[in-house]
Design an enzyme around this catalytic site. Sequence first.
Site, PDB file in Angstrom:
ATOM      1  N   ARG A  42       4.011 -12.761   8.014  1.00  0.00           N
ATOM      2  CA  ARG A  42       3.298 -11.917   7.065  1.00  0.00           C
ATOM      3  C   ARG A  42       3.916 -12.060   5.683  1.00  0.00           C
ATOM      4  O   ARG A  42       4.828 -12.865   5.488  1.00  0.00           O
ATOM      5  CB  ARG A  42       3.364 -10.468   7.527  1.00  0.00           C
ATOM      6  CG  ARG A  42       2.009  -9.910   7.914  1.00  0.00           C
ATOM      7  CD  ARG A  42       1.632  -9.931   9.312  1.00  0.00           C
ATOM      8  NE  ARG A  42       2.456  -9.050  10.104  1.00  0.00           N
ATOM      9  CZ  ARG A  42       1.983  -8.222  11.014  1.00  0.00           C
ATOM     10  NH1 ARG A  42       0.690  -8.120  11.205  1.00  0.00           N
ATOM     11  NH2 ARG A  42       2.784  -7.509  11.747  1.00  0.00           N
ATOM     12  N   THR A  43       3.365 -11.273   4.754  1.00  0.00           N
ATOM     13  CA  THR A  43       3.830 -11.344   3.362  1.00  0.00           C
ATOM     14  C   THR A  43       5.352 -11.422   3.263  1.00  0.00           C
ATOM     15  O   THR A  43       6.068 -10.580   3.790  1.00  0.00           O
ATOM     16  CB  THR A  43       3.379 -10.093   2.592  1.00  0.00           C
ATOM     17  OG1 THR A  43       2.020  -9.843   2.931  1.00  0.00           O
ATOM     18  CG2 THR A  43       3.513 -10.314   1.115  1.00  0.00           C
ATOM     19  N   GLN A  44       5.833 -12.463   2.613  1.00  0.00           N
ATOM     20  CA  GLN A  44       7.274 -12.643   2.440  1.00  0.00           C
ATOM     21  C   GLN A  44       7.704 -12.356   1.013  1.00  0.00           C
ATOM     22  O   GLN A  44       8.882 -12.182   0.732  1.00  0.00           O
ATOM     23  CB  GLN A  44       7.660 -14.087   2.775  1.00  0.00           C
ATOM     24  CG  GLN A  44       7.330 -14.485   4.180  1.00  0.00           C
ATOM     25  CD  GLN A  44       8.228 -13.788   5.176  1.00  0.00           C
ATOM     26  OE1 GLN A  44       9.440 -13.865   5.087  1.00  0.00           O
ATOM     27  NE2 GLN A  44       7.624 -13.088   6.123  1.00  0.00           N
ATOM     28  N   GLN A  45       6.756 -12.381   0.104  1.00  0.00           N
ATOM     29  CA  GLN A  45       7.081 -12.202  -1.301  1.00  0.00           C
ATOM     30  C   GLN A  45       5.808 -11.837  -2.066  1.00  0.00           C
ATOM     31  O   GLN A  45       4.709 -12.168  -1.616  1.00  0.00           O
ATOM     32  CB  GLN A  45       7.646 -13.497  -1.878  1.00  0.00           C
ATOM     33  CG  GLN A  45       6.648 -14.629  -1.761  1.00  0.00           C
ATOM     34  CD  GLN A  45       7.222 -15.947  -2.242  1.00  0.00           C
ATOM     35  OE1 GLN A  45       8.276 -15.978  -2.838  1.00  0.00           O
ATOM     36  NE2 GLN A  45       6.513 -17.030  -1.990  1.00  0.00           N
TER      37      GLN A  45
END
Lengths: 266, 247, 272
Positions: A42-45
Site C-alpha cells: 500500500r501507500t509507502q509515500q
Amino acid sequence: MDHFPTNWGRPRNDAVDVYGTHPIHSRPNNHPKDAFADGVQRTQQPIVTGTSVLAIKYKDGIMMAADNLASYGSLARFKDIQRLHPVGQYTVIGAGGDMSDFQYIQRILEELSVDEIAAQDGHELGPVEIHEYMSQVMYARRSKINPLWNSLIIGGFKDGKRFLSYVDLLGTTYSASTLATGYGSYIALPLLRKAVEGYEDALTEEQARKIIQESMRVLFYRDARSLNKYQIATITAAGVWVSDSLHLETSWDFAEDIRGYGAQTQ
Amino acid sequence: MTSIGTGYDLSASTYSPDGRIFQVEYANKAVENSGTAIGLRVKDGVVLAVEKLVHSKLLVPGANRRIQTIDRHIGMATAGLLADGRNISNRARSESASIRKTWSEQPTVNAISNRIALYAQVYTLYSSVRPFGISTIFAGIDKNGPSLYVVEPSGVCLGYHGAAIGKGRQLAKTELEKLNLSELSTREAVMEAARIIYLVHDDNKEKEFELEMSWIGDETNGLHVPVPADLLTEADRKAKEALENFE
Amino acid sequence: MFRNTYDSDNTVFSPQGRLHQVEYALEAVKQGSAAVGLRSKTHAILLALKRSTGELASYQQKMFRIDDHVGIAIAGLTSDARVLSNFMRQQALSDRMVFNRPTPVNRLVSALADKAQVNTQDYGRRPYGVGFLVIGQDQTGPHLFEFSPSGNSYEYFAMSIGARSQSAKTYLEKHYESFTDCTLEELIKHGLHALRETLQQDKELNVNNTSISITGPSGLHEKPVSPLGKFRIVEGDAVKVYLESMDEKVTDEAPASVPPAVAADEDVQMSG
C-alpha cells in the site's frame, strides 16, 4: 535441505508421477495465484505534496496560513493550490502532505456538510466535532495500513470558544496554542511559541498576522519545498475568512557572499 | 368496475381485468386525505408551501416539519403518510450524495426526481411491499434554472410550473392556473403560495393548521431554506386579509 | 376471523388509503400502562405508571436510559422497546464516538421512526408494538418527543401515551401553557396530576407504581447530578416527596368524558 520428511528417500520426478507418490504440499503450482499472492503493497509515500501549515490562537480567534505550492518530489509542480479549506461556518482545515488525499478529505467533508445542512434542525458541526471526526477517519485508515498521508490542522471558533488541534496520518492528535505541520514544525514552531504562548488573549489580529507573516518568510528562506505565495485564514466570531493569495517580500542580496552561488566559483 | 370485494385489489402485483392496479389507486387515497402542499416555479426561484394540519395543540409550533431539505439547493414537500415521506427524503439525500460523488457537481432536480420515481415504481411491482402513500414535490435551482417536479405513488414523475398535491389540490390548481407564474418574482410567489394555502384550507371540516414555507432563489443564494420569519408573518397576514376579501 | 379484507398484513392499503395493521399496532400501545411527558424551558421530565402482575411480582420497567442526555418511557410491548432502545443507544454512542457530541435528540428520534417505517411497508414483518416518549437535552435545549409504531415522531410541549392517556392529555392541554416557566418541582407535580387521571377508579399513585425521570439541573429534593443535567430515574422512596406535594383530586360528579377516537375516514396521521 528438504525439510519435509515425506520427501525423504523417494525418487524425485516432477514431470511424471504415475503412482501419486509425490507429497501434496510440494506439488508444483500448489499455491494461491491471486493478486495477493505476493502480498499487498500500500501507500509507502506521498506523491504530490504540500508543505507546512501554521496556526496560532489570538485574541479574536484562530489564524492559519499555508502556501500555495504542491510539489512533485523536488519539482514545484502546482503553484496555485489552496491548502486552507473552510468546512461549514466555524471551521478551517489546513493540510500538509499528499494533496490528492487532501482532496479526498475535502470531498468527504463536503458530503458531511450536505448531510448536516439537510437536517436543518439548528444543530451544526463545529471545529470540535470535525476534529473528532477527522481523527476517527485518520486512525481508521492507518489501522487498515492504508493511511491518508496528511498532517491536518483544524482550527475554529464556535459558541465563543476558540479551538485549535492537530491530527496526522497515524491518527495522533494534540492541541496547543500554536501548531505547525511539516518543515514548519521544526523551523517555525519555536518562533510561534515564543511570540504567542502566554499572549493568546492579548494578540491583536494585526500582531498575529505579523507573526504569521514572519514565520512564513523564514520558512520560504529555509524550506526548499515552499513558495512565496500563501494564504491566511481567520476564524472568529464573525465567521470564516480566507484571504486571497499574498506575496512574501524576500531579499536574496546575501546570496552573493555564499560560496558556490552564481558566478562565484571558489 | 368496482374494486372492493373482487380480490383484485389486495396486492400491488395484481392487475384487475380492466388493467388497473388498485393498490396504487388506494395509495393515492392516502395522499388525497392529507393536508395540501403546493409548489410554484417562477421567474427566478421556487417556493414550497404546506398546509400542516395540527392534530394537537400540544405540538411545538415550527418543529415537526413537512418540508425537507435534500441538498443545499433542493427541497421537497410531501402529502400523504408522513413516515413514508421521511423514507423518500432519506432516499433522495443518498441519491443526491451519490450523484455528487460520481460527477463532482450539483445534482439536478430532474435527476433526483427521476431516481426517486424509479424507486417509487419498484414498490408498485411486488406483493411483498406496498406502494408509497405519498406524493412528493421536488423543488430547486440547478444549472437548468428553477425546477419543479412531482413524483406520485405510481412512480410517475412530471415537471410543472405550479403543482398541488393533497386534499385541496383541485382548488389550488385552479388558483395556480390564474397566476402568471413565469413573470412572478420569488418574493411575490411566497405571498401567492400563502394565499392559496389559506384559501384551500377548509375551516369547517378540518383541525387547525400551520403554514410552512420554504424557498430557493437569488435572495437565498441558491440555497433551499425556510422562508424567514418576518416574510412568513407578512405572507400569513396578507393571506388572511385576502381570504376575508375573497369571502 | 378478520375484521375486514384489508387488515391481514401491512403491505395492503384499504380502499380508503389506510393501513389497518399499522392502526392495530397503535392499539398495542394503548394496552400498555400510561406514560406522561412534560417540558419546561429548563427541564424535560417523564412520569409513568408501573404495573405488577401480582403481589409476589416486581413492578415492570417503564423507563430506559439511552445516554447521559436522553431517556425514554414506553407503553406497549416491552420486548420491542428493549430492541429499539438498544438501537437508540447504538446511535447515541456512535455520535459520541464519531463526533464527540451528545446526539441531537430530534435526529435520534427520527432515526428510530425511519427504522419503524420500514416495518409498515415490507411484507413478513409486523410494525413495532410500542410507543415511546423521549426526553433529552442537547445544544438546542430540553425536548420532548413522541415516537409511534406508524413511523411518525412529533415534538410536543407535553404528551401522554398508553392506557387512558386521553384523560391525561385533557389535563395537559388545559395547563400546558404554564409549563414553560415551571420549576422542576412544579413540573413534576403537574405530571403526577396528569398521570393520576389515567388511573382506574380504585387505584392511586404510590412509591411502588410511580416512576419519574428527569433531564435538566438537579431539583430541590435531589443530590447534585453530574454530568450537569444528565438523565436520571427517580423511583421508590425518592418519589415520596413528590407524591406528597400533590393536591387533592377534585372529584367531579361526572368523570371526564373520553372523546371518541377521531372519525376513521379522515385519519391519515396514524398517530394514536
